[in-house]
Design a protein around this motif. Structure first.
Motif, PDB file in Angstrom:
ATOM      1  N   SER A   1       0.828  -1.212   0.000  1.00 30.95           N
ATOM      2  CA  SER A   1       0.000   0.000   0.000  1.00 30.95           C
ATOM      3  C   SER A   1       0.859   1.256   0.000  1.00 30.95           C
ATOM      4  O   SER A   1       0.458   2.290  -0.549  1.00 30.95           O
ATOM      5  N   ALA A   2       2.065   1.175   0.599  1.00 30.60           N
ATOM      6  CA  ALA A   2       2.969   2.325   0.574  1.00 30.60           C
ATOM      7  C   ALA A   2       3.413   2.641  -0.848  1.00 30.60           C
ATOM      8  O   ALA A   2       3.544   3.814  -1.229  1.00 30.60           O
ATOM      9  N   LEU A   3       3.640   1.613  -1.641  1.00 26.37           N
ATOM     10  CA  LEU A   3       3.991   1.828  -3.044  1.00 26.37           C
ATOM     11  C   LEU A   3       2.841   2.509  -3.786  1.00 26.37           C
ATOM     12  O   LEU A   3       3.061   3.382  -4.636  1.00 26.37           O
ATOM     13  N   CYS A   4       1.619   2.122  -3.455  1.00 25.38           N
ATOM     14  CA  CYS A   4       0.444   2.760  -4.066  1.00 25.38           C
ATOM     15  C   CYS A   4       0.354   4.231  -3.678  1.00 25.38           C
ATOM     16  O   CYS A   4      -0.044   5.077  -4.487  1.00 25.38           O
ATOM     17  N   VAL A   5       0.718   4.554  -2.445  1.00 30.59           N
ATOM     18  CA  VAL A   5       0.724   5.938  -1.986  1.00 30.59           C
ATOM     19  C   VAL A   5       1.706   6.768  -2.806  1.00 30.59           C
ATOM     20  O   VAL A   5       1.407   7.900  -3.224  1.00 30.59           O
ATOM     21  N   ILE A   6       2.882   6.206  -3.054  1.00 31.09           N
ATOM     22  CA  ILE A   6       3.902   6.924  -3.817  1.00 31.09           C
ATOM     23  C   ILE A   6       3.394   7.243  -5.223  1.00 31.09           C
ATOM     24  O   ILE A   6       3.479   8.382  -5.695  1.00 31.09           O
ATOM     25  N   VAL A   7       2.841   6.228  -5.896  1.00 30.25           N
ATOM     26  CA  VAL A   7       2.345   6.420  -7.261  1.00 30.25           C
ATOM     27  C   VAL A   7       1.195   7.425  -7.295  1.00 30.25           C
ATOM     28  O   VAL A   7       1.164   8.353  -8.115  1.00 30.25           O
ATOM     29  N   ALA A   8       0.241   7.249  -6.379  1.00 29.55           N
ATOM     30  CA  ALA A   8      -0.941   8.119  -6.365  1.00 29.55           C
ATOM     31  C   ALA A   8      -0.574   9.563  -6.067  1.00 29.55           C
ATOM     32  O   ALA A   8      -1.123  10.503  -6.676  1.00 29.55           O
ATOM     33  N   SER A   9       0.358   9.777  -5.158  1.00 31.24           N
ATOM     34  CA  SER A   9       0.728  11.148  -4.795  1.00 31.24           C
ATOM     35  C   SER A   9       1.471  11.849  -5.925  1.00 31.24           C
ATOM     36  O   SER A   9       1.240  13.036  -6.185  1.00 31.24           O
ATOM     37  N   VAL A  10       2.339  11.124  -6.606  1.00 31.80           N
ATOM     38  CA  VAL A  10       3.061  11.716  -7.733  1.00 31.80           C
ATOM     39  C   VAL A  10       2.082  12.111  -8.842  1.00 31.80           C
ATOM     40  O   VAL A  10       2.158  13.210  -9.407  1.00 31.80           O
ATOM     41  N   LEU A  11       1.133  11.228  -9.135  1.00 35.38           N
ATOM     42  CA  LEU A  11       0.132  11.531 -10.161  1.00 35.38           C
ATOM     43  C   LEU A  11      -0.756  12.700  -9.752  1.00 35.38           C
ATOM     44  O   LEU A  11      -1.072  13.572 -10.568  1.00 35.38           O
ATOM     45  N   SER A  12      -1.162  12.737  -8.484  1.00 38.69           N
ATOM     46  CA  SER A  12      -2.021  13.812  -8.003  1.00 38.69           C
ATOM     47  C   SER A  12      -1.309  15.156  -8.060  1.00 38.69           C
ATOM     48  O   SER A  12      -1.878  16.171  -8.465  1.00 38.69           O
ATOM     49  N   GLY A  13      -0.034  15.180  -7.648  1.00 35.76           N
ATOM     50  CA  GLY A  13       0.722  16.422  -7.701  1.00 35.76           C
ATOM     51  C   GLY A  13       0.948  16.887  -9.126  1.00 35.76           C
ATOM     52  O   GLY A  13       0.796  18.073  -9.446  1.00 35.76           O
ATOM     53  N   ALA A  14       1.314  15.941 -10.019  1.00 31.95           N
ATOM     54  CA  ALA A  14       1.567  16.286 -11.414  1.00 31.95           C
ATOM     55  C   ALA A  14       0.298  16.787 -12.103  1.00 31.95           C
ATOM     56  O   ALA A  14       0.364  17.653 -12.988  1.00 31.95           O
ATOM     57  N   LEU A  15      -0.847  16.258 -11.695  1.00 37.82           N
ATOM     58  CA  LEU A  15      -2.112  16.686 -12.292  1.00 37.82           C
ATOM     59  C   LEU A  15      -2.334  18.180 -12.100  1.00 37.82           C
ATOM     60  O   LEU A  15      -2.868  18.858 -12.990  1.00 37.82           O
ATOM     61  N   THR A  16      -1.903  18.723 -10.962  1.00 35.95           N
ATOM     62  CA  THR A  16      -2.106  20.151 -10.705  1.00 35.95           C
ATOM     63  C   THR A  16      -1.242  21.027 -11.604  1.00 35.95           C
ATOM     64  O   THR A  16      -1.535  22.211 -11.778  1.00 35.95           O
ATOM     65  N   ASP A  17      -0.152  20.464 -12.152  1.00 33.84           N
ATOM     66  CA  ASP A  17       0.638  21.215 -13.120  1.00 33.84           C
ATOM     67  C   ASP A  17      -0.121  21.388 -14.431  1.00 33.84           C
ATOM     68  O   ASP A  17       0.129  22.331 -15.184  1.00 33.84           O
ATOM     69  N   ARG A  18      -1.040  20.494 -14.703  1.00 33.33           N
ATOM     70  CA  ARG A  18      -1.792  20.527 -15.963  1.00 33.33           C
ATOM     71  C   ARG A  18      -3.122  21.264 -15.828  1.00 33.33           C
ATOM     72  O   ARG A  18      -3.483  22.058 -16.698  1.00 33.33           O
ATOM     73  N   ILE A  19      -3.869  21.002 -14.741  1.00 36.64           N
ATOM     74  CA  ILE A  19      -5.208  21.577 -14.627  1.00 36.64           C
ATOM     75  C   ILE A  19      -5.300  22.674 -13.581  1.00 36.64           C
ATOM     76  O   ILE A  19      -6.362  23.269 -13.391  1.00 36.64           O
ATOM     77  N   GLY A  20      -4.202  22.953 -12.870  1.00 36.25           N
ATOM     78  CA  GLY A  20      -4.223  23.984 -11.835  1.00 36.25           C
ATOM     79  C   GLY A  20      -4.373  23.398 -10.446  1.00 36.25           C
ATOM     80  O   GLY A  20      -4.889  22.286 -10.270  1.00 36.25           O
ATOM     81  N   ARG A  21      -3.924  24.153  -9.455  1.00 35.87           N
ATOM     82  CA  ARG A  21      -3.965  23.654  -8.067  1.00 35.87           C
ATOM     83  C   ARG A  21      -5.410  23.532  -7.570  1.00 35.87           C
ATOM     84  O   ARG A  21      -5.785  22.534  -6.965  1.00 35.87           O
ATOM     85  N   ARG A  22      -6.206  24.546  -7.823  1.00 35.77           N
ATOM     86  CA  ARG A  22      -7.568  24.571  -7.288  1.00 35.77           C
ATOM     87  C   ARG A  22      -8.413  23.441  -7.865  1.00 35.77           C
ATOM     88  O   ARG A  22      -9.097  22.728  -7.126  1.00 35.77           O
ATOM     89  N   ARG A  23      -8.383  23.280  -9.184  1.00 32.78           N
ATOM     90  CA  ARG A  23      -9.147  22.193  -9.797  1.00 32.78           C
ATOM     91  C   ARG A  23      -8.664  20.829  -9.320  1.00 32.78           C
ATOM     92  O   ARG A  23      -9.463  19.918  -9.094  1.00 32.78           O
ATOM     93  N   GLY A  24      -7.360  20.700  -9.173  1.00 33.47           N
ATOM     94  CA  GLY A  24      -6.813  19.430  -8.694  1.00 33.47           C
ATOM     95  C   GLY A  24      -7.301  19.082  -7.297  1.00 33.47           C
ATOM     96  O   GLY A  24      -7.654  17.938  -7.018  1.00 33.47           O
ATOM     97  N   MET A  25      -7.333  20.087  -6.411  1.00 37.74           N
ATOM     98  CA  MET A  25      -7.808  19.854  -5.046  1.00 37.74           C
ATOM     99  C   MET A  25      -9.299  19.510  -5.031  1.00 37.74           C
ATOM    100  O   MET A  25      -9.734  18.630  -4.276  1.00 37.74           O
ATOM    101  N   LEU A  26     -10.084  20.194  -5.849  1.00 34.82           N
ATOM    102  CA  LEU A  26     -11.525  19.912  -5.902  1.00 34.82           C
ATOM    103  C   LEU A  26     -11.786  18.496  -6.403  1.00 34.82           C
ATOM    104  O   LEU A  26     -12.652  17.782  -5.867  1.00 34.82           O
ATOM    105  N   LEU A  27     -11.042  18.080  -7.409  1.00 38.41           N
ATOM    106  CA  LEU A  27     -11.207  16.721  -7.921  1.00 38.41           C
ATOM    107  C   LEU A  27     -10.814  15.680  -6.875  1.00 38.41           C
ATOM    108  O   LEU A  27     -11.520  14.688  -6.670  1.00 38.41           O
ATOM    109  N   SER A  28      -9.698  15.912  -6.199  1.00 38.92           N
ATOM    110  CA  SER A  28      -9.231  14.979  -5.168  1.00 38.92           C
ATOM    111  C   SER A  28     -10.234  14.867  -4.022  1.00 38.92           C
ATOM    112  O   SER A  28     -10.512  13.775  -3.529  1.00 38.92           O
ATOM    113  N   GLY A  29     -10.782  16.012  -3.590  1.00 33.13           N
ATOM    114  CA  GLY A  29     -11.764  15.995  -2.506  1.00 33.13           C
ATOM    115  C   GLY A  29     -13.029  15.250  -2.878  1.00 33.13           C
ATOM    116  O   GLY A  29     -13.587  14.507  -2.060  1.00 33.13           O
ATOM    117  N   ALA A  30     -13.481  15.422  -4.128  1.00 31.24           N
ATOM    118  CA  ALA A  30     -14.697  14.728  -4.577  1.00 31.24           C
ATOM    119  C   ALA A  30     -14.491  13.214  -4.628  1.00 31.24           C
ATOM    120  O   ALA A  30     -15.358  12.444  -4.197  1.00 31.24           O
TER     121      ALA A  30
END
Length: 439
Positions: free
Chosen positions: A295-324
């Motif tokens: 599960s720790a490996l899954c955390v690493i992958v998911a966090s990298v993807l989530s952070g990188a997503l904000t470079d493409r769609i913006g920080r605010r949209r990324g946070m809203l998507l993650s929260g939903a």
């Protein structure tokens, strides 16, 4: 919102140096959380070793209370080391704080049990947790600014995911592997008797390794540029800019709420799962360590993807998507895990909860960085992060008290996670877009 000033840096790091800065920041945060996760992996054992264990949930709540005490002291460390980092550099702060974390963690392995010295055992344990918390707050002041300040604007969301979520996953992975190794070498009753002490002693080894790595690190170019401007009288004098005088009180409060809820989601998943799997699913030590490592490996992958997503769609949209996503998936996953019996099913639910639990957490670092200027970035980021996590880290204690008994734990976790996700969504909705404003 006040726009952070730009600093024209004469120091441009080579690509290899940028990658090293992000990697070392990630590793420093991993070592910090490794020392923190150790307690979570042996919480049921510590409940018996350091507290009156006649009531399982109350003794567990006491252990998590000591865990929360560490988090409460982190804002103190964030304030002290944040100012130090803003004045003297991120690298020097990282070295000092990492040594303090390692030694305070190792000393916990030397404490006699409750059965031996009575009430003195939890008091000494609590004291060391408080000391550890100060140094951990200092780690945030360095790791959470140096890496993102060293990399280009186009990839700072990615760096945020690597450092915060990736570092969290690596720290958890290190703790899981140490747990598996120590459990295998010291099995059964011996682990409960004294093997858990070896887990704490390993904290010193992580700090010594970190010290070797950190001293070879290049200083943040943004801070170097600011230091040069100060030297030539082109930057604000010491004390002329602060969170209060600079008009950053409201910004800080918003950042605290984001870290409280985003960090709370992580603690209610990755942080609580070691205990949940033991007392609800009754997973043996070896299988538990392997499941949590995966599960720790899954955390690493998911966090990298989530952070990188904000470079493409913006920080605010990324946070809203993650929260939903967190709102609609975490509660049913916890209820499903409580009914899972096979190792495969338990591993699936654990991996899913760990990965989704880091979605809201991964972009926080860069959002905080982008809301404060370089003059007070370490202070603002460290105080916001540490206060938020001090409160968010109390979620496991709150859940243990609300559940009262093991049978109600899954529903309690589902309800609290849903509430945390809703508050995160509301806060993200009123947070302005910050992508690209950090100079």
């Amino acid at each position: 919102m006040q726009t952070p000033p730009a600093h024209a840096s004469g120091l441009v790091l080579a690509p290899r140096q940028r990658a090293y800065a992000v990697a070392v920041s990630c590793l420093g945060w991993a070592f910090d959380l490794f020392d923190l996760f150790i307690l979570l992996y042996v919480a049921p054992i510590l409940a018996h070793a350091f507290f009156d264990s006649s009531n399982q949930m109350l003794s567990l709540a006491a252990v998590y209370g000591a865990f929360t005490a560490t988090l409460v002291m982190r804002p103190v460390g964030g304030y002290v080391f944040g100012h130090y980092s803003d004045r003297h550099g991120r690298k020097r702060t990282l070295v000092v704080a990492s040594v303090g974390v390692g030694f305070s963690t190792a000393l916990m392995g030397l404490i006699p049990t409750y059965q031996t010295i009575g009430i003195a055992a939890p008091l000494v344990f609590l004291l060391l947790r408080l000391v550890q918390g100060v140094f951990m707050g200092g780690m945030v002041a360095a790791t959470h600014t140096l890496g993102t300040e060293s990399i280009g604007p186009a990839h700072r969301g990615l760096a945020s995911g690597i450092i915060s979520g990736g570092g969290s996953g690596i720290g958890k992975l290190f703790a899981s592997l140490v747990f598996v190794l120590v459990s295998a070498l010291i099995p059964g009753p011996d682990f409960a008797q004294w093997g858990w002490r070896v887990m704490f002693f390993s904290g010193l080894a992580s700090s010594l390794l970190g010290l070797f790595v950190f001293t070879r690190l290049q200083e943040s170019p943004l801070w170097v540029a600011l230091a040069a401007e100060r030297k030539h009288g082109q930057a604000p004098r010491r004390g002329s800019l602060s969170l209060i005088r600079g008009g950053f009180v409201g910004v800080t409060l918003g950042c605290v709420l984001l870290t409280l809820t985003g960090g709370g989601s992580s603690y209610l998943t990755s942080g609580y799962l070691p205990t949940f799997l033991k007392i609800v699913n009754h997973v043996p030590h070896t299988e538990l360590g392997l499941i949590l490592s995966g599960s720790a490996l899954c955390v690493i992958v998911a966090s990298v993807l989530s952070g990188a997503l904000t470079d493409r769609i913006g920080r605010r949209r990324g946070m809203l998507l993650s929260g939903a996503v967190s709102l609609v998936t975490i509660p049913p996953l916890y209820l499903g895990l409580s009914d899972a019996h096979g190792v495969g099913a338990i591993a699936f639910y654990t991996a899913a909860l760990s990965a989704i639990g880091t979605f809201c957490y991964a972009p926080l670092l860069i959002v905080l960085n982008e809301r404060f200027p370089t003059e007070i970035r370490s202070t603002g980021t460290a105080i916001s992060w540490n206060i938020g996590f001090a409160i968010g880290g109390s979620m496991p204690t709150l859940v243990s008290l609300l559940a009262n008994q093991v049978g109600t734990l899954p529903m309690t976790l589902a309800a609290v996670n849903a509430a945390v996700s809703l508050v995160y969504l509301a806060t993200a909705l009123f947070t302005p877009e910050t992508k690209g404003v950090m100079r």
